[in-house]
Design an enzyme around this catalytic site. Structure first.
Site, PDB file in Angstrom:
ATOM      1  N   GLY A   1      62.784  19.565 103.793  1.00 21.61           N
ATOM      2  CA  GLY A   1      63.378  18.925 102.623  1.00 21.61           C
ATOM      3  C   GLY A   1      63.036  19.645 101.346  1.00 21.61           C
ATOM      4  O   GLY A   1      62.985  19.037 100.280  1.00 21.61           O
TER       5      GLY A   1
ATOM      6  N   VAL B   1      61.185  18.280 114.179  1.00 20.99           N
ATOM      7  CA  VAL B   1      61.236  17.566 115.456  1.00 20.99           C
ATOM      8  C   VAL B   1      61.509  18.555 116.588  1.00 20.99           C
ATOM      9  O   VAL B   1      60.870  18.514 117.646  1.00 20.99           O
ATOM     10  CB  VAL B   1      62.312  16.464 115.428  1.00 20.99           C
ATOM     11  CG1 VAL B   1      62.528  15.893 116.833  1.00 20.99           C
ATOM     12  CG2 VAL B   1      61.912  15.352 114.468  1.00 20.99           C
TER      13      VAL B   1
ATOM     14  N   ASP C   1      67.923  24.737 113.567  1.00 26.46           N
ATOM     15  CA  ASP C   1      67.198  26.003 113.541  1.00 26.46           C
ATOM     16  C   ASP C   1      67.882  27.029 114.442  1.00 26.46           C
ATOM     17  O   ASP C   1      68.579  26.661 115.398  1.00 26.46           O
ATOM     18  CB  ASP C   1      65.751  25.801 114.010  1.00 26.46           C
ATOM     19  CG  ASP C   1      64.878  25.215 112.911  1.00 26.46           C
ATOM     20  OD1 ASP C   1      65.280  25.280 111.728  1.00 26.46           O
ATOM     21  OD2 ASP C   1      63.793  24.692 113.234  1.00 26.46           O
TER      22      ASP C   1
END
Length: 308
Positions: A16, A76, A287
């Site tokens: 973020g 995550v 990603d």
């Protein structure tokens, strides 16, 4: 229910664009207030974070009751590589750009409420997907969506942008990527599809092909509208060849989280999917995952997540 007395709190300072680090500090304080022992993990890279999570889980006498990711879907994804198969549940403290897995599971954005969700100890078994490319060299776990083609290029571009913050970053990145070549020839092979026999092959030109374990990516973009996180299947959305003008018309629909209504957008389901397209990149949970060809598999009930 799982009793949560200790956690490993994993942080990506870049989640973020700095929000993740702030959220992690607040979360650590709130966990301490609940009497939960916190071991903080801050890797300097994805590889180091994965290694440190593996290390935290390696000692059965000191193993945490949960591994908590304070960040976004990318973090995550890093944690999953070390966590799957250990029997330790995942907790979510949203602090990234998209937070699509947390949104799918109803985990609140408010840090206090997200911490309370973890401490509450209620778990839900969810599916995961794996994606394997030659570049990655291994099957990578993913929880939300793997994008290929234009959407992967948009995600990679969005990750590099410094402005704007939040989901609007993906819209800006999409507008920038529309200046390049759109459609490329895809070969799609389906196995374990409820609607198509094994070995079904689709060959077509497509702007992008997304493989979803969840319905959304990029902060709520509804790319796989019928995906269920516990049905043992991956959902496939194919956006066929179209003009730049048509893509420009589609972007507001996608960005606003509405279902795509266009004849070039078609959905499929399967347990395994093989994609081939020249030079098309893939991203998993936001990603990089390498270049196509790529093989995808659904893993039913592969992970327990702490949920409200």
């Amino acid at each position: 229910m799982t009793t949560i007395r200790s956690i490993a709190l994993v942080t990506n300072p870049l989640s973020g664009h700095g929000k993740g680090a702030l959220v992690a500090v607040e979360a650590a304080n709130r966990f301490a207030a609940h009497g939960v022992q916190v071991t903080e993990i801050r890797g300097e890279s994805a590889a180091e974070s994965e290694r440190l999570v593996r290390k935290a889980l390696a000692d059965p006498d000191a193993r945490p009751d949960a591994v908590v990711a304070a960040g976004g879907d990318g973090l995550v994804g890093v944690v999953l590589q070390a966590l799957v198969g250990t029997g330790v549940p995942l907790g979510l403290i949203p602090g990234g750009t998209g937070n699509d897995l947390a949104r799918e599971l109803g985990v609140p954005d408010d840090t206090d409420a997200a911490v309370a969700t973890v401490v509450g100890g209620r778990t839900r078994a969810i599916d995961l997907g794996t994606v394997e490319t030659e570049e990655s060299g291994r099957a990578l776990w993913f929880a939300t969506v793997t994008g290929t083609g234009l959407d992967a290029r948009v995600t990679l571009r969005a990750n590099a942008l410094r402005w704007p913050n939040g989901p609007m970053r993906y819209t800006v990145a999409a507008l920038l990527e529309l200046t390049g070549k759109l459609a490329v020839p895809y070969r799609i092979e389906l196995t374990g599809s409820p609607d198509h026999p094994d070995g079904t092959v689709l060959e077509l030109d497509a702007v992008m092909v997304a493989v979803g374990n969840t319905r959304t990516y990029g902060g709520g973009m509804l790319i796989c509208p019928d995906a269920l996180i516990d049905d043992g299947l991956l959902d496939l959305t194919v956006v066929g060849a179209m003009s730049r003008l048509e893509m420009l018309r589609l972007l507001p629909t996608l960005s606003s989280g509405k279902r795509i209504d266009h004849p070039a957008a078609v959905q499929y389901q399967a347990r395994e999917i093989h994609l081939t397209a020249p030079g098309a990149p893939a991203t998993a949970d936001g990603d990089p995952a390498g270049l196509l060809p790529a093989h995808f598999r659904a893993a039913r009930g592969a992970l327990d997540v702490l949920v409200p």
